[in-house]
Scaffold this active site. Structure first.
Site, short mmCIF file in Angstrom:
data_model
loop_
_atom_site.label_atom_id
_atom_site.label_comp_id
_atom_site.label_asym_id
_atom_site.label_seq_id
_atom_site.Cartn_x
_atom_site.Cartn_y
_atom_site.Cartn_z
NE ARG A 56 36.28 -23.90 19.68
CZ ARG A 56 36.58 -24.90 20.50
NH1 ARG A 56 36.37 -24.77 21.80
NH2 ARG A 56 37.07 -26.01 20.03
NE ARG A 63 38.77 -31.96 18.75
CZ ARG A 63 38.70 -30.73 19.24
NH1 ARG A 63 37.96 -29.82 18.66
NH2 ARG A 63 39.35 -30.42 20.34
NE ARG A 105 41.61 -34.47 24.55
CZ ARG A 105 41.71 -33.15 24.53
NH1 ARG A 105 42.54 -32.54 25.34
NH2 ARG A 105 40.98 -32.44 23.71
CE LYS A 122 38.76 -29.50 27.24
NZ LYS A 122 40.10 -29.07 26.88
NE ARG A 126 40.98 -25.50 17.93
CZ ARG A 126 40.81 -25.93 19.19
NH1 ARG A 126 40.90 -25.08 20.19
NH2 ARG A 126 40.57 -27.19 19.44
#
Ligand code: AMP
Length: 214
Positions: free
Chosen positions: A124, A168, A85, A13, A157
């Site tokens: 990632r 998450r 959120r 996103k 990360r």
């Protein structure tokens, strides 16, 4: 154009929001980036939220609402990426926009399953300096592990570790799905299959948003 971007962690996103922002010349407001910058710069908020971000939990609605309201007051068009959120955040946002005579045009949902997310998130990488996001399989930097923009070494990360990603995802299902339902009821949601390759998702997004004539 006033857009919201939704999607589970790892849906791409942030990457897509940045592309749309550039293409349509709209400011990109990523609450995740704002928080990570605060942590990096050790600001008052940064010190408060550092551990929460590492765990993959959500920062309190009060902190988030204050952060976003200040930013939105100055903007006539925006992409909000990562906010709202939770339902209380969505209610706060709707009230805040109403008081500014503004309205959301579309909520973009980039949808991806938990297994797909876990599979792709381990690849990632992000530039610690400018925040540009890469994927060592599908969105490689020109030079291995080096940021194209500023030459810094890319990092993973802390919240991209598998256990954290699964947590998450659950946090997303519990808190953010009700927000998406809220915008679906208002016919604002455009859903895109985020399991497609990054350039295909971008193409579809450009098509849909280009045809909105907002
Ligand atoms: P993101 O880059 O959007 O995945 O955000 C990274 C992290 O920042 C999240 O896992 C949360 O800890 C925090 N965060 C970002 N946006 C919000 C929000 N709207 N509400 C609560 N926490 C947030």
């Amino acid at each position: 154009m006033k857009l919201l971007f939704f999607g589970p962690p790892g849906a791409g996103k942030g990457t897509q929001a940045k592309m749309v922002a550039e293409k349509f010349n709209i400011p990109h407001i990523s609450t995740g980036d704002m928080l990570r910058n605060s942590v990096k710069n050790k600001t008052e908020i940064g010190l408060k939220v550092a551990e929460i971000l590492e765990r993959g939990d959500l920062v309190s609605d009060d902190i988030m609402n204050a952060l976003v309201k200040e930013t939105l007051a100055e903007l006539d068009s925006f992409i909000l990426d990562g906010y709202p959120r939770t339902l209380p955040q969505a209610e706060f946002l709707e009230e805040a926009l109403k008081s500014m005579n503004k309205n959301i045009d579309k909520a973009v949902l980039i949808d991806v399953s938990e297994e797909e997310v876990v599979k792709r998130i381990s690849s990632r990488r992000v530039c610690p300096e400018c925040g540009k996001v890469y994927n060592i399989i599908s969105l490689k930097p020109i030079k291995d592990n080096i940021c194209d923009v500023d030459g810094h070494e890319l990092v993973q990360r802390t919240d991209d570790k598998e256990e954290v990603v699964r947590d998450r995802y659950q946090v997303y299902l519990k808190n953010t799905e009700p927000v998406i339902e809220f915008y679906k009821k208002n016919n604002k949601v455009v859903t895109i299959d985020g399991a497609m390759d990054v350039p295909d998702v971008t193409k579809e997004l450009f098509n849909i948003l280009g045809n909105l004539s907002l």
